[in-house]
Enzyme design. Structure first.
Site, PDB file in Angstrom:
ATOM      1  N   ALA A  23      24.635  10.051 -28.728  1.00  0.00           N
ATOM      2  CA  ALA A  23      23.603  11.234 -28.933  1.00  0.00           C
ATOM      3  C   ALA A  23      23.710  11.536 -30.353  1.00  0.00           C
ATOM      4  CB  ALA A  23      23.724  12.273 -28.018  1.00  0.00           C
ATOM      5  N   ALA A  24      25.143  11.533 -31.225  1.00  0.00           N
ATOM      6  CA  ALA A  24      25.291  11.836 -32.593  1.00  0.00           C
ATOM      7  C   ALA A  24      24.933  10.655 -33.410  1.00  0.00           C
ATOM      8  CB  ALA A  24      26.598  12.053 -32.648  1.00  0.00           C
ATOM      9  N   SER A  49      19.878   8.038 -31.978  1.00  0.00           N
ATOM     10  CA  SER A  49      19.614   9.158 -31.302  1.00  0.00           C
ATOM     11  C   SER A  49      18.804  10.250 -32.231  1.00  0.00           C
ATOM     12  CB  SER A  49      20.765   9.624 -30.489  1.00  0.00           C
ATOM     13  OG  SER A  49      21.241   8.668 -29.567  1.00  0.00           O
ATOM     14  N   ASN A 108      33.021  -2.859 -25.597  1.00  0.00           N
ATOM     15  CA  ASN A 108      31.966  -2.326 -24.892  1.00  0.00           C
ATOM     16  C   ASN A 108      31.966  -2.402 -23.517  1.00  0.00           C
ATOM     17  OD1 ASN A 108      30.540  -0.885 -26.954  1.00  0.00           O
ATOM     18  ND2 ASN A 108      30.628  -3.033 -27.974  1.00  0.00           N
ATOM     19  N   ASP A 114      12.493  -6.354 -30.224  1.00  0.00           N
ATOM     20  CA  ASP A 114      12.093  -7.642 -30.582  1.00  0.00           C
ATOM     21  C   ASP A 114      10.656  -7.975 -30.172  1.00  0.00           C
ATOM     22  OD1 ASP A 114      15.130  -8.400 -30.983  1.00  0.00           O
ATOM     23  OD2 ASP A 114      15.092  -7.954 -28.953  1.00  0.00           O
ATOM     24  N   ARG A 161       8.499  -6.299 -32.944  1.00  0.00           N
ATOM     25  CA  ARG A 161       8.481  -7.110 -34.049  1.00  0.00           C
ATOM     26  C   ARG A 161       7.792  -8.540 -34.035  1.00  0.00           C
ATOM     27  NH1 ARG A 161      15.392  -6.612 -34.079  1.00  0.00           N
ATOM     28  NH2 ARG A 161      15.417  -4.911 -35.502  1.00  0.00           N
ATOM     29  N   HIS A 209      19.579 -10.188 -26.208  1.00  0.00           N
ATOM     30  CA  HIS A 209      19.164  -9.651 -27.387  1.00  0.00           C
ATOM     31  C   HIS A 209      20.234 -10.032 -28.583  1.00  0.00           C
ATOM     32  CE1 HIS A 209      18.106  -6.684 -30.206  1.00  0.00           C
ATOM     33  NE2 HIS A 209      19.281  -6.176 -30.495  1.00  0.00           N
TER      34      HIS A 209
HETATM   35  P1  NAX Z   1      25.873   4.332 -34.306  1.00  0.00           P
HETATM   36  O1  NAX Z   1      26.888   3.842 -34.711  1.00  0.00           O
HETATM   37  O2  NAX Z   1      24.702   5.452 -35.401  1.00  0.00           O
HETATM   38  O3  NAX Z   1      25.827   5.424 -33.148  1.00  0.00           O
HETATM   39  C1  NAX Z   1      26.420   5.017 -31.970  1.00  0.00           C
HETATM   40  C2  NAX Z   1      26.945   6.600 -31.306  1.00  0.00           C
HETATM   41  O4  NAX Z   1      27.582   6.008 -29.995  1.00  0.00           O
HETATM   42  C3  NAX Z   1      27.988   6.969 -32.247  1.00  0.00           C
HETATM   43  O5  NAX Z   1      27.889   8.354 -32.631  1.00  0.00           O
HETATM   44  C4  NAX Z   1      29.448   6.999 -31.353  1.00  0.00           C
HETATM   45  O6  NAX Z   1      30.226   8.094 -31.226  1.00  0.00           O
HETATM   46  C5  NAX Z   1      28.794   6.775 -30.018  1.00  0.00           C
HETATM   47  N1  NAX Z   1      29.747   6.224 -28.642  1.00  0.00           N
HETATM   48  C6  NAX Z   1      30.659   5.349 -28.936  1.00  0.00           C
HETATM   49  N2  NAX Z   1      31.203   5.360 -27.685  1.00  0.00           N
HETATM   50  C7  NAX Z   1      30.705   5.814 -26.938  1.00  0.00           C
HETATM   51  C8  NAX Z   1      30.782   6.312 -25.335  1.00  0.00           C
HETATM   52  N3  NAX Z   1      31.848   5.713 -24.826  1.00  0.00           N
HETATM   53  N4  NAX Z   1      30.092   7.161 -25.020  1.00  0.00           N
HETATM   54  C9  NAX Z   1      29.114   7.944 -25.623  1.00  0.00           C
HETATM   55  N5  NAX Z   1      28.827   7.768 -26.973  1.00  0.00           N
HETATM   56  C10 NAX Z   1      29.617   6.860 -27.563  1.00  0.00           C
HETATM   57  O7  NAX Z   1      24.793   3.246 -33.908  1.00  0.00           O
HETATM   58  P2  NAX Z   1      23.269   3.335 -33.761  1.00  0.00           P
HETATM   59  O8  NAX Z   1      22.461   2.848 -34.967  1.00  0.00           O
HETATM   60  O9  NAX Z   1      22.867   4.525 -33.020  1.00  0.00           O
HETATM   61  O10 NAX Z   1      22.912   1.971 -32.454  1.00  0.00           O
HETATM   62  C11 NAX Z   1      23.492   2.324 -31.120  1.00  0.00           C
HETATM   63  C12 NAX Z   1      23.740   1.017 -30.400  1.00  0.00           C
HETATM   64  O11 NAX Z   1      22.268   0.360 -30.410  1.00  0.00           O
HETATM   65  C13 NAX Z   1      24.555  -0.193 -31.393  1.00  0.00           C
HETATM   66  O12 NAX Z   1      25.302  -0.741 -30.382  1.00  0.00           O
HETATM   67  C14 NAX Z   1      23.419  -1.097 -31.892  1.00  0.00           C
HETATM   68  O13 NAX Z   1      24.082  -2.242 -31.948  1.00  0.00           O
HETATM   69  C15 NAX Z   1      22.292  -0.973 -30.711  1.00  0.00           C
HETATM   70  N6  NAX Z   1      21.195  -1.562 -31.152  1.00  0.00           N
HETATM   71  C16 NAX Z   1      20.414  -2.194 -30.272  1.00  0.00           C
HETATM   72  C17 NAX Z   1      19.100  -2.473 -30.338  1.00  0.00           C
HETATM   73  C18 NAX Z   1      18.298  -3.398 -29.367  1.00  0.00           C
HETATM   74  O14 NAX Z   1      17.322  -3.786 -29.567  1.00  0.00           O
HETATM   75  N7  NAX Z   1      18.882  -3.486 -28.183  1.00  0.00           N
HETATM   76  C19 NAX Z   1      18.494  -2.440 -31.797  1.00  0.00           C
HETATM   77  C20 NAX Z   1      19.080  -1.460 -32.529  1.00  0.00           C
HETATM   78  C21 NAX Z   1      20.629  -1.327 -32.566  1.00  0.00           C
HETATM   79  O15 NAX Z   1      21.010  -2.179 -33.206  1.00  0.00           O
END
Ligand code: NAX
Length: 325
Positions: free
Chosen positions: A12-13, A17, A105, A159, A162, A187
């Site tokens: 959420a941070a 989000s 992950n 996707d 897009r 994906h």
């Molecule tokens: P960010 O790195 O900005 O945010 C991820 C957040 O997850 C961080 O605040 C981190 O502290 C938190 N986090 C890590 N482990 C956690 C846990 N165990 N429990 C709760 N929170 C946790 O990434 P963001 O740009 O927001 O992207 C989030 C995810 O979406 C990434 O894995 C990214 O690769 C994926 N995406 C997926 C897409 C899709 O189409 N499926 C597209 C966009 C994005 O690339």
């Protein structure tokens, strides 16, 4: 006023989000008369940042935002939730092997699958966005034996949108005139954005665009769009990913339009020869809150080969996390 509905968001941070939460609070998912409770999950070190995001949520004075709960405990975050957006994941760091990324992950989604299993509403809809999204969803499903696998999906909606946008631009029509777009598979860059069934104002897309454009331009543009956004912005797609997450969940709740479908990564039932259980992006229709894979589409050898490549990649990913299954 209706009873508030609980929505969990993990990560959420993070970047996605930062867009997603404000759209949820504004009513973009459940409409202008449905109050919501946001249950926000983060890792402990990100709590301070999350508190800042919550201050901003409150500062908007959203009429529909009944309450915000923040926690680093998945069981608190998922307690009785109807909808869960699993966005949080560990990013790939320099020098990290793909198998390490998968394992790290996988552990997150194993724990979250177990927590959902214990405390979420039995009809919960769980959308996995965090990468590698398909395999993370697979892990969560495998650790939530008391929830139907159909409670889960992984996000390929970005996707999909897009692909819709690229075709609309090429044909000079608004995106609403594009129907039956499909993105198959994982994906990842392996995904197969497919125009064989797509319609532009009711006409087959492949009657309107050249085969060369489809294979040499459209497909790679969609497959590598995420990398292009990073190159230009210095950060990965965020607002568009949040939009896709809302669109996916909203379609899952409200259904697909008559004569159209969307792409969702859902547990395979063996359709198109894809190994059962793998979380694979298919064309789906949705009615009464349930998705159904569109069956019986004619597939030529070109398409079938790309489906097999995606299946093979997902089976490799599954192998990398098999010690956690
Ligand atoms: P960010 O790195 O900005 O945010 C991820 C957040 O997850 C961080 O605040 C981190 O502290 C938190 N986090 C890590 N482990 C956690 C846990 N165990 N429990 C709760 N929170 C946790 O990434 P963001 O740009 O927001 O992207 C989030 C995810 O979406 C990434 O894995 C990214 O690769 C994926 N995406 C997926 C897409 C899709 O189409 N499926 C597209 C966009 C994005 O690339």
């Amino acid at each position: 006023m209706k009873t508030p509905v609980d929505i969990a968001v993990t990560g959420a941070a993070g970047q996605i989000s930062y867009s997603l939460l404000f759209r949820l609070a504004a009513g973009d998912l459940l409409g202008p008369d449905q109050p919501i409770v946001l249950r926000l999950l983060e890792i402990t070190p990100a709590m301070e940042v999350l508190k800042g995001v919550v201050m901003e949520l409150h500062d908007c004075a959203f009429p529909l935002l009944h309450k915000v709960i923040i926690t680093d405990d998945p069981k608190v975050a998922f307690d009785n939730v109807d909808y869960a957006f699993l966005v949080g994941a560990k990013p790939r760091k320099q020098g990290m092997l793909r198998s390490d990324l998968l394992s790290q992950n996988a552990e997150i989604f194993l724990v979250q699958g177990q927590a959902l299993n214990e405390v979420a509403n039995r009809n919960v809809k769980v959308l996995v966005t965090g990468n590698p999204a398909n395999t993370n969803a697979y892990l969560a499903i495998n650790h939530a034996p008391d929830l139907a696998p159909e409670c889960f999906a992984a996000m390929t909606m970005l996707d999909h949108t897009r692909a819709v946008s690229q075709l609309a631009q090429k044909c000079g029509v608004p995106t609403r005139d594009i129907k039956n777009m499909t993105v198959w598979g994982n994906h990842s860059c392996m995904q197969y954005p497919d125009l064989h069934n797509a319609l532009v104002m009711g006409r087959p897309a492949l009657d309107l665009v050249e085969q060369d454009w489809f294979v040499d331009e459209f497909m790679p543009i969609v497959q590598y769009r995420g990398a292009e956004v990073i190159k230009a912005r210095g950060q990965s797609s965020a607002a568009s990913a949040a939009n896709a997450a809302i669109m996916h969940m909203s379609t899952w709740i409200h259904g697909t339009a008559e004569g159209d479908w969307v792409s969702m990564a859902v547990p395979s039932d063996g359709s198109y020869g894809i190994e059962s259980g793998l979380v694979f992006s298919f064309p789906v229709t949705v009615a009464d809150g349930q998705y159904a894979i569109v069956k019986g589409l004619d597939m030529n050898e070109f398409s079938l080969e790309r489906l097999r490549q995606n299946e093979a990649e997902l089976m490799e990913e599954r192998k990398a996390v098999k010690h956690l299954l």
